[in-house]
Design a protein around this motif. Structure first.
Motif, short mmCIF file in Angstrom:
data_model
loop_
_atom_site.label_atom_id
_atom_site.label_comp_id
_atom_site.label_asym_id
_atom_site.label_seq_id
_atom_site.Cartn_x
_atom_site.Cartn_y
_atom_site.Cartn_z
N LEU A 86 1.06 -1.18 -0.14
CA LEU A 86 -0.25 -0.20 -0.12
C LEU A 86 0.89 1.33 0.16
O LEU A 86 1.55 1.31 0.92
N TYR A 87 0.74 1.91 -1.00
CA TYR A 87 1.70 3.26 -1.03
C TYR A 87 1.04 4.55 -0.68
O TYR A 87 -0.57 4.66 -0.95
N GLY A 88 1.82 5.43 -0.32
CA GLY A 88 1.01 6.60 -0.33
C GLY A 88 1.62 7.25 0.99
O GLY A 88 2.04 6.49 2.35
N ARG A 89 1.97 8.80 1.34
CA ARG A 89 2.64 9.78 1.79
C ARG A 89 1.63 9.16 3.58
O ARG A 89 0.81 8.88 3.88
N GLY A 90 1.81 8.16 4.55
CA GLY A 90 1.65 8.00 5.91
C GLY A 90 1.37 6.82 5.98
O GLY A 90 0.78 6.32 6.96
N ALA A 91 1.55 6.20 4.92
CA ALA A 91 1.63 4.23 5.26
C ALA A 91 1.96 3.65 6.40
O ALA A 91 0.95 3.18 6.55
N VAL A 92 3.55 4.32 6.50
CA VAL A 92 4.63 4.18 7.35
C VAL A 92 4.51 4.72 8.01
O VAL A 92 4.08 4.45 9.51
N ASP A 93 4.16 5.75 8.30
CA ASP A 93 4.11 6.78 9.69
C ASP A 93 3.08 7.78 9.54
O ASP A 93 3.17 9.02 9.11
N MET A 94 2.33 7.72 10.47
CA MET A 94 2.41 5.96 11.00
C MET A 94 0.40 6.00 10.52
O MET A 94 0.22 5.53 11.64
#
Length: 369
Positions: free
Chosen positions: A95-103
């Motif tokens: 899953l791609y996108g700004r905030g996908a990992v953080d958080m």
């Protein structure tokens, strides 16, 4: 039951560059209200560091009081994405996108994990100001909680702590952080007539030489040595024949629990004061904290082992997080997704990791107190 991947997508789809307000909180609040949480939202602060939206959600009134803390604000996406950073897209199991990992995905995972858990008191503490100065965010929520006597027994912060594989690292502490600005005033003049000027650069060099010689400590059982880094030296002199009127430098100090922010400011301040015309400004971002290994970290580790077979490392490395605020309320430990792509172009999380994180969080949440 709450679908964690659908919720993560919905959160990512809301642009929320720090400081964040509005739509992204609408999405989270709707998911929590659907589960029976009482949700309170409030906005604090003004530009440039605000306004910031915060969310405090509670459910249940008996049993262990378990808190989860996180943030919905993100860093700017930057250039070079293979698509829109705020248009979540699934490719190749990621899953791609700004905030996908953080958080945002960690928040979605915890909301899904909490679905149906009724034998505990659960509080979610979510801010829109973790990636920024953190002035109007979690610290403001904690003030509101303390005023009401809303003190959790434990707090899990969903920062992306894993490195190579989900579950390989949890954070039981963080170093403190202080930034300092040193300015040395002089008198501008012609280099051929130095007696008519006052060059501030030699004084700044003497200050920096003393600072470079400082050994704060050699580390502890859980922390690496505290370090002072000179991050810039500025004179602003575009010519070759002018003695500058002033010189400045900036320091960043990351320190362990043998130090404190005020003591470090005092230490460096004494060095600066040894040179005439030199001044020091400082900003303490947070103090170091440690939640000693014990029942809480073991509870998290056991849940990770049960779902992944991995025994996590207990760590205090990395930068600061809002755990530095939560640790003042109750024992606080951080655990979340793999951090390899956080703050990067094409930030992405494995869908399988989100599903596994839901199961780990649920085991942590439902374990005996």
């Amino acid at each position: 039951m709450t679908d964690p991947i659908a919720l993560a997508k919905a959160l990512i789809a809301c642009p929320s560059v720090t400081p964040a307000t509005g739509a992204v909180f609408d999405v989270l609040a709707a998911a929590l209200v659907a589960q029976g949480f009482a949700v309170e939202r409030f906005v604090t602060g003004e530009a440039p560091d605000g306004p910031v939206e915060n969310l405090l959600a509670t459910r249940g009134d008996g049993g262990e009081h378990f808190a989860f803390a996180g943030h919905l604000d993100v860093v700017p996406p930057g250039e070079g994405w293979n698509g829109d950073a705020f248009a979540p897209e699934v490719k190749g199991g990621l899953l791609y996108g700004r905030g996908a990992v953080d958080m945002k995905s960690s928040i979605a995972a915890f909301v899904a994990a909490a679905d149906g858990v009724t034998d505990k008191r659960i509080t979610l503490i979510v801010t829109g100001d973790e990636e920024g100065p953190a002035i109007y965010g979690t610290a403001a929520i904690i003030e509101r909680m303390q005023a009401r006597g809303l003190i959790p027994d434990l707090c899990l912060v969903g920062e992306p702590t894993s490195t190579a594989r989900l579950g390989d690292t949890i954070k039981i502490g963080r170093r403190g952080s202080v930034n300092m600005w040193i300015h040395v005033a002089g008198t501008q003049g012609h280099v051929a007539y130095p007696h008519l000027a006052d060059n501030p650069i030699p004084r700044l060099i003497r200050i920096l030489s003393q600072i470079e010689a400082v050994e704060l400590d050699r580390g502890t059982d859980w922390f690496q040595p505290s370090n002072i880094e000179i991050t810039t030296v500025d004179v602003g002199n575009p010519t070759t024949n002018v003695i500058p009127a002033d010189a400045s430098t900036r320091l960043s100090i990351r320190f362990n629990d043998r130090q404190s922010g005020p003591a470090l400011v005092e230490h460096i301040g004494a060095i600066v004061a040894s040179e005439p015309g030199a001044t020091l400004d400082a900003r303490i971002s947070g103090e170091a904290f440690l939640t000693p290994p014990g029942a809480f970290s073991a509870r998290i580790a056991n849940a990770i082992v049960a779902e992944t077979g991995i025994t996590p490392e207990l760590s205090t490395t990395g930068g600061t997080s809002d755990a530095r605020f939560m640790s003042k309320l109750c024992p606080t430990v951080e655990f979340g997704l793999c951090n390899a792509t956080m703050h990067k172009v094409d930030e992405a999380v494995a869908l399988a990791d989100i599903d596994t994180l839901v199961r780990i969080y649920r085991r942590i949440l439902t374990a005996d107190a």
